[in-house]
Design a protein around this motif. Structure first.
Motif, mmCIF file in Angstrom:
data_model
loop_
_atom_site.group_PDB
_atom_site.id
_atom_site.type_symbol
_atom_site.label_atom_id
_atom_site.label_comp_id
_atom_site.label_asym_id
_atom_site.label_seq_id
_atom_site.Cartn_x
_atom_site.Cartn_y
_atom_site.Cartn_z
ATOM 1 N N TYR A 123 1.196 -1.103 -0.161
ATOM 2 C CA TYR A 123 -0.187 0.228 -0.359
ATOM 3 C C TYR A 123 0.789 1.043 -0.021
ATOM 4 O O TYR A 123 2.308 1.211 0.307
ATOM 5 C CB TYR A 123 -1.209 -0.065 1.323
ATOM 6 C CG TYR A 123 -1.816 -0.931 1.029
ATOM 7 C CD1 TYR A 123 -1.753 -1.680 1.254
ATOM 8 C CD2 TYR A 123 -3.401 -0.906 1.301
ATOM 9 C CE1 TYR A 123 -2.961 -3.228 1.695
ATOM 10 C CE2 TYR A 123 -4.811 -1.437 1.571
ATOM 11 C CZ TYR A 123 -4.068 -2.683 1.730
ATOM 12 O OH TYR A 123 -5.198 -4.275 1.661
ATOM 13 N N ARG A 124 -0.138 1.860 -0.120
ATOM 14 C CA ARG A 124 0.989 3.313 -0.465
ATOM 15 C C ARG A 124 0.125 4.603 0.248
ATOM 16 O O ARG A 124 -0.949 4.769 0.088
ATOM 17 C CB ARG A 124 1.851 4.233 -1.560
ATOM 18 C CG ARG A 124 0.713 4.948 -2.861
ATOM 19 C CD ARG A 124 1.552 4.319 -4.441
ATOM 20 N NE ARG A 124 0.034 4.809 -4.931
ATOM 21 C CZ ARG A 124 0.662 5.206 -6.343
ATOM 22 N NH1 ARG A 124 1.879 4.605 -6.219
ATOM 23 N NH2 ARG A 124 0.639 5.535 -7.081
ATOM 24 N N GLN A 125 0.357 5.512 0.607
ATOM 25 C CA GLN A 125 -0.233 6.640 1.666
ATOM 26 C C GLN A 125 0.938 8.453 1.308
ATOM 27 O O GLN A 125 2.332 8.143 1.352
ATOM 28 C CB GLN A 125 -0.357 7.346 3.195
ATOM 29 C CG GLN A 125 -1.495 7.757 3.120
ATOM 30 C CD GLN A 125 -1.764 7.709 4.688
ATOM 31 O OE1 GLN A 125 -1.480 6.606 5.404
ATOM 32 N NE2 GLN A 125 -3.004 7.994 4.794
ATOM 33 N N GLN A 156 -5.967 9.147 1.365
ATOM 34 C CA GLN A 156 -5.479 7.805 2.036
ATOM 35 C C GLN A 156 -4.426 6.709 1.340
ATOM 36 O O GLN A 156 -4.035 6.488 0.641
ATOM 37 C CB GLN A 156 -7.553 7.453 1.569
ATOM 38 C CG GLN A 156 -8.454 8.240 2.514
ATOM 39 C CD GLN A 156 -10.030 7.870 2.489
ATOM 40 O OE1 GLN A 156 -10.401 7.176 1.045
ATOM 41 N NE2 GLN A 156 -10.479 8.336 3.265
ATOM 42 N N ARG A 157 -4.637 6.328 1.882
ATOM 43 C CA ARG A 157 -3.675 5.050 2.335
ATOM 44 C C ARG A 157 -4.608 4.008 0.507
ATOM 45 O O ARG A 157 -5.425 4.092 0.976
ATOM 46 C CB ARG A 157 -3.710 4.087 3.185
ATOM 47 C CG ARG A 157 -2.270 3.250 3.225
ATOM 48 C CD ARG A 157 -2.009 1.681 4.626
ATOM 49 N NE ARG A 157 -1.614 3.519 5.178
ATOM 50 C CZ ARG A 157 -1.427 2.730 6.329
ATOM 51 N NH1 ARG A 157 -1.130 1.388 6.940
ATOM 52 N NH2 ARG A 157 -0.883 3.019 7.624
ATOM 53 N N TYR A 209 5.586 4.022 1.611
ATOM 54 C CA TYR A 209 5.235 2.595 1.227
ATOM 55 C C TYR A 209 4.787 1.579 2.717
ATOM 56 O O TYR A 209 5.965 1.385 2.869
ATOM 57 C CB TYR A 209 5.881 1.809 0.058
ATOM 58 C CG TYR A 209 5.525 3.280 -1.785
ATOM 59 C CD1 TYR A 209 5.982 4.116 -1.460
ATOM 60 C CD2 TYR A 209 4.947 2.203 -2.029
ATOM 61 C CE1 TYR A 209 5.335 4.736 -2.627
ATOM 62 C CE2 TYR A 209 4.911 2.658 -3.829
ATOM 63 C CZ TYR A 209 5.374 4.003 -3.394
ATOM 64 O OH TYR A 209 4.853 5.026 -4.407
ATOM 65 N N TYR A 210 3.343 0.772 2.377
ATOM 66 C CA TYR A 210 3.358 0.082 3.488
ATOM 67 C C TYR A 210 3.520 -1.500 3.050
ATOM 68 O O TYR A 210 2.805 -1.816 1.865
ATOM 69 C CB TYR A 210 2.571 -0.081 4.160
ATOM 70 C CG TYR A 210 2.448 1.017 5.027
ATOM 71 C CD1 TYR A 210 2.431 2.860 4.648
ATOM 72 C CD2 TYR A 210 3.231 1.861 5.965
ATOM 73 C CE1 TYR A 210 1.830 3.983 4.943
ATOM 74 C CE2 TYR A 210 3.121 3.063 7.002
ATOM 75 C CZ TYR A 210 2.220 3.851 5.942
ATOM 76 O OH TYR A 210 2.035 5.228 6.985
ATOM 77 N N TRP A 248 1.044 -5.349 9.338
ATOM 78 C CA TRP A 248 1.831 -3.859 8.755
ATOM 79 C C TRP A 248 3.068 -4.029 8.937
ATOM 80 O O TRP A 248 3.686 -4.565 9.882
ATOM 81 C CB TRP A 248 0.390 -2.974 9.104
ATOM 82 C CG TRP A 248 -0.601 -2.566 8.694
ATOM 83 C CD1 TRP A 248 -1.941 -2.841 9.688
ATOM 84 C CD2 TRP A 248 -1.266 -2.282 7.332
ATOM 85 N NE1 TRP A 248 -2.963 -3.385 7.907
ATOM 86 C CE2 TRP A 248 -2.375 -2.511 7.155
ATOM 87 C CE3 TRP A 248 -0.343 -1.807 5.786
ATOM 88 C CZ2 TRP A 248 -3.243 -2.108 5.908
ATOM 89 C CZ3 TRP A 248 -0.744 -0.949 4.629
ATOM 90 C CH2 TRP A 248 -2.228 -1.598 4.936
ATOM 91 N N GLY A 259 6.960 0.531 7.408
ATOM 92 C CA GLY A 259 6.416 2.741 6.327
ATOM 93 C C GLY A 259 7.382 2.128 5.644
ATOM 94 O O GLY A 259 8.806 2.595 6.724
#
Length: 122
Positions: free
Chosen positions: A36-38, A43-44, A92-93, A112, A115
Motif C-alpha cells: 500500500y502507499r499513502q 488515503q492509503r 509505502y507499507y 502491517w 512503512g
C-alpha cells in the motif's frame, strides 16, 4: 509476527527502486501479501497484491511499471518500481495475511510493516 520493510529512498523521475518486506515470527503460512502507499493528505491505497500461488494484481496507475513478487521460503515480498514519477511519492507499507499457530488450532491475522518513504524528485 513482524513485517520489516526496506528499500525506500530518493530517486529522480524515471528512476527505479526495489522495496523488500520480510516477515518474521511464529508463521505457519502467509496468504496474500501486498503493498500500500499513502501520499500526504491522501488515503492509503492498495498498489499491488500477490497470493501465495503467485497470482498478482495492480492498481491501474502502476500497471506496467511496478512488479510485485515474493519468495515464500524467505517470507519476503518485493516491489520493483520503475518509471517512477513524482506522483509515486508516498510512504509505502507492506501488508500480509498470516496464519499462525494458536493453541491447538490456527488463526489468520493481518499485519502491517512500518512503512518506507519513497520520494521521486529531481
Amino acid at each position: 509476527v513482524q513485517l520489516q520493510a526496506s528499500g525506500g529512498g530518493l530517486v529522480q523521475p524515471g528512476g527505479s527502486l526495489r522495496l523488500s518486506c520480510a516477515a518474521s515470527g511464529s508463521i505457519f503460512s502467509i496468504n496474500v501479501m501486498g503493498w500500500y502507499r499513502q501520499a500526504p493528505g491522501k488515503q492509503r491505497e492498495l498498489v499491488a497484491g500477490i497470493t501465495s500461488g503467485g497470482s498478482t494484481n495492480y492498481e491501474d496507475s502502476v500497471k506496467g511499471r511496478f512488479t510485485i513478487s515474493r519468495d515464500n521460503a524467505k517470507n519476503t515480498v518485493y516491489l520493483q518500481m520503475s518509471g517512477l514519477t513524482p506522483e509515486d511519492t508516498a510512504v509505502y507499507y507492506c501488508n500480509a495475511d498470516v496464519t499462525t499457530p494458536w493453541g491447538s488450532i490456527f488463526r489468520v491475522s493481518n499485519y502491517w510493516g512500518q512503512g518506507t518513504q519513497v520520494t521521486v524528485s529531481s
